[in-house]
Write a protein that holds these residues in place. Structure first.
Motif, PDB file in Angstrom:
ATOM      1  N   ILE A 356     122.414  74.242  51.980  1.00  0.00           N
ATOM      2  CA  ILE A 356     122.275  72.898  52.532  1.00  0.00           C
ATOM      3  C   ILE A 356     121.489  73.027  53.825  1.00  0.00           C
ATOM      4  N   LEU A 357     120.903  71.912  54.239  1.00  0.00           N
ATOM      5  CA  LEU A 357     120.088  71.882  55.460  1.00  0.00           C
ATOM      6  C   LEU A 357     120.259  70.509  56.088  1.00  0.00           C
ATOM      7  N   GLU A 358     120.599  70.493  57.358  1.00  0.00           N
ATOM      8  CA  GLU A 358     120.700  69.207  58.057  1.00  0.00           C
ATOM      9  C   GLU A 358     119.292  68.871  58.559  1.00  0.00           C
ATOM     10  N   VAL A 359     118.710  67.829  57.993  1.00  0.00           N
ATOM     11  CA  VAL A 359     117.325  67.469  58.318  1.00  0.00           C
ATOM     12  C   VAL A 359     117.295  66.434  59.436  1.00  0.00           C
ATOM     13  N   HIS A 360     116.563  66.757  60.509  1.00  0.00           N
ATOM     14  CA  HIS A 360     116.398  65.845  61.645  1.00  0.00           C
ATOM     15  C   HIS A 360     114.998  65.252  61.635  1.00  0.00           C
ATOM     16  N   GLU A 361     114.811  64.237  62.488  1.00  0.00           N
ATOM     17  CA  GLU A 361     113.567  63.461  62.514  1.00  0.00           C
ATOM     18  C   GLU A 361     112.311  64.327  62.587  1.00  0.00           C
ATOM     19  N   ASP A 362     112.335  65.432  63.318  1.00  0.00           N
ATOM     20  CA  ASP A 362     111.102  66.190  63.506  1.00  0.00           C
ATOM     21  C   ASP A 362     110.727  67.039  62.280  1.00  0.00           C
TER      22      ASP A 362
END
Ligand SMILES: *[C@@H]1O[C@H](CO)[C@@H](O)[C@H](O)[C@H]1NC(C)=O
Ligand SMILES: *[C@@H]1O[C@H](CO)[C@@H](O)[C@H](O)[C@H]1NC(C)=O
Length: 458
Positions: A356-362
């Motif tokens: 899993i990967l927590e995706v942020h705006e950048d």
């Protein structure tokens, strides 16, 4: 009102001494006076005499609310006559807005990246104020900073809001605590075992590692990452005898128990389905939900048991040109510990793993380099700082010498945003620091490979 005027007199000398026409070039466009808007009124400013400090912001310049206006009509705020003098303006009232030298009627619209601007009744462009998925300011800040990675403007993301990116480009539900606490499988490690500095699954297993796909606007990364990892592992464990590219659509449409198709899904559920029901190849059951922001499409094929755990498709392939509708299954998936070395060893011995990967705006703007989430959006409004859970396929690792002499360790992973995104559909991310939770929930699996398959392949 008087107090405001008094304050405005204190504006810098320089502004007052410049010729007024020069300061307000935007009021006349092609002989059409600006359509209006309440400038003096909103600024609560009216000055009784000539007063070059008596201004309010107007578009990207200023306009005047003083009596001198009466002589130089062109630099007055459009509502000066009505609001300050209580008389009709000395020009016909235009209805509409101007932009880049053109006049537009009220109701006209244009898009500014992800925001729609509408010409209002009183002649102003009213623009929405969403945070956009592609943020030119953030791209510049990343590229001029020293973050170890570069950002770019992706044309297929341009015009989307950040919320839409989070909603439609990810699609993995965070594993609930019961699953997060799932037994970890410990990879036996010699405490001083030395692992290579670089590893790439595609080099070790040529022809068995599948290329990244594109989930489009379907929030189904749960199905894409699961199909991707299972495809590679079945290929590896059958020693290349079978190299199926498994169908994400099969999972999206048919694994509906507690799953929401293109509205997101769980990894444990996806692996359960692969083990118990199995899926066909992508060629047999192609991806059709690319533009789909709606969760479901009906399931076109199921599987039934043929005994001894093997299964068979109940229908022909949805793609009429594909013939083979073989069902591929996996053994139970296992969770690895978050230990960097154990993940590496598992990857090197058994093939790519899911994470899993927590995706942020950048992250959406990632182009190349070793990704780390920047804190650049922290000074902005909350709508600019969004994140959501995604899942990807880790395919290797490496390390790079930075200009300052430090060594940066990274993972290489395949995303599901097409091959145009990132480094040919892949990205690199800092390793060993649980960057964006990438080491939090890592899963491996064995392809269910019969002994005869291996013998044929060997
Ligand atoms: C504005 O100018 C016009 C003529 O140029 C004049 O008739 C009028 O009285 C002036 N209004 C004020 C408030 O000074
Ligand atoms: C980003 O790409 C879009 C589509 O190609 C383009 O219209 C837009 O001007 C670009 N924006 C910037 C800031 O480069």
């Amino acid at each position: 009102m008087r107090l405001l005027c008094a304050l405005l007199i204190l504006l810098p000398e320089a502004a007052a001494s410049r010729t007024r026409r020069e300061l307000a070039p935007g009021l006349y466009e092609h002989g059409v006076y600006d359509a209006g808007g309440s400038y003096c009124e909103r600024g609560d400013v009216c000055c009784r005499g000539r007063d070059d400090g008596c201004t309010v912001p107007y578009l990207d310049t200023i306009c005047y609310c003083d009596l001198f206006c009466n002589r130089t009509v062109s630099d007055c705020c459009p509502d000066f006559w009505e609001y300050c003098l209580g008389i009709p303006p000395p020009f016909p009232k235009a209805h509409g807005c101007t932009r880049a030298g053109h006049s537009y009627p009220s109701g006209a619209t244009y898009r500014e990246n992800c925001n729609l601007c509408t010409c209002s009744q009183d002649g102003r462009w009213d623009c929405e104020d969403h945070a956009c998925l592609m943020d030119p300011e953030l791209i510049n800040a990343i590229n001029s900073g020293n973050f170890g990675w570069r950002a770019t403007n992706y044309s297929h993301f341009w015009g989307m809001t950040l919320d839409e990116g989070i909603r439609y480009r990810l699609g993995t539900f965070r594993p609930p605590p019961t699953v997060l606490n799932m037994n970890e499988l410990h990879v036996p490690m010699d405490s001083n075992e030395v692992l290579p500095r670089h590893f790439d699954a595609a080099t070790k297993w040529p022809g068995m590692i599948h290329e990244p796909l594109d989930q489009g606007n379907c929030a189904g990364s749960w199905a894409f990452s699961t199909a991707a990892v299972a495809s590679d592992r079945i290929s590896i464990h059958s020693m290349g005898h079978m190299t199926p590219a498994l169908s994400p659509q099969n999972l999206l449409s048919c694994d509906t128990r507690n799953q929401r198709g293109c509205g997101g899904g769980r990894l444990d559920g996806a692996w359960w389905y692969l083990r118990r029901r199995g899926v066909v190849t992508d060629e047999c059951y192609p991806f059709t939900s690319r533009g789909s922001r709606a969760p479901g499409q009906p399931c076109m094929m199921h599987s039934r048991s043929t005994g001894r755990g093997k299964r068979q498709a109940t229908a022909r392939c949805p793609n009429p040109r594909a013939r083979a509708n073989d069902i591929y299954q996996a053994t139970p998936a296992y969770r690895l510990s978050a230990d960097e070395k154990e993940i590496m060893k598992e990857l090197m011995e058994n093939g790519p793993v899911q994470a899993i990967l927590e995706v942020h705006e950048d992250f959406f703007m990632y182009e190349s380099g070793i990704y780390r989430h920047t804190r650049l959006a922290e000074g902005k409004a909350p709508r600019h700082r969004r994140h959501g859970t995604h899942s990807v396929k880790i395919t290797g690792w490496g390390e790079e010498q930075m200009p300052d002499g430090q060594t940066q360790k990274y993972w290489t992973a395949a995303n599901s945003w097409g091959k145009e995104w990132g480094e040919k559909g892949h990205f690199r991310i800092a390793r060993g620091v649980n960057e964006c939770d990438v080491e939090t929930f890592v899963v491996g699996v064995w392809g269910r490979v019969g002994a005869e398959d291996v013998r044929h392949g060997a």
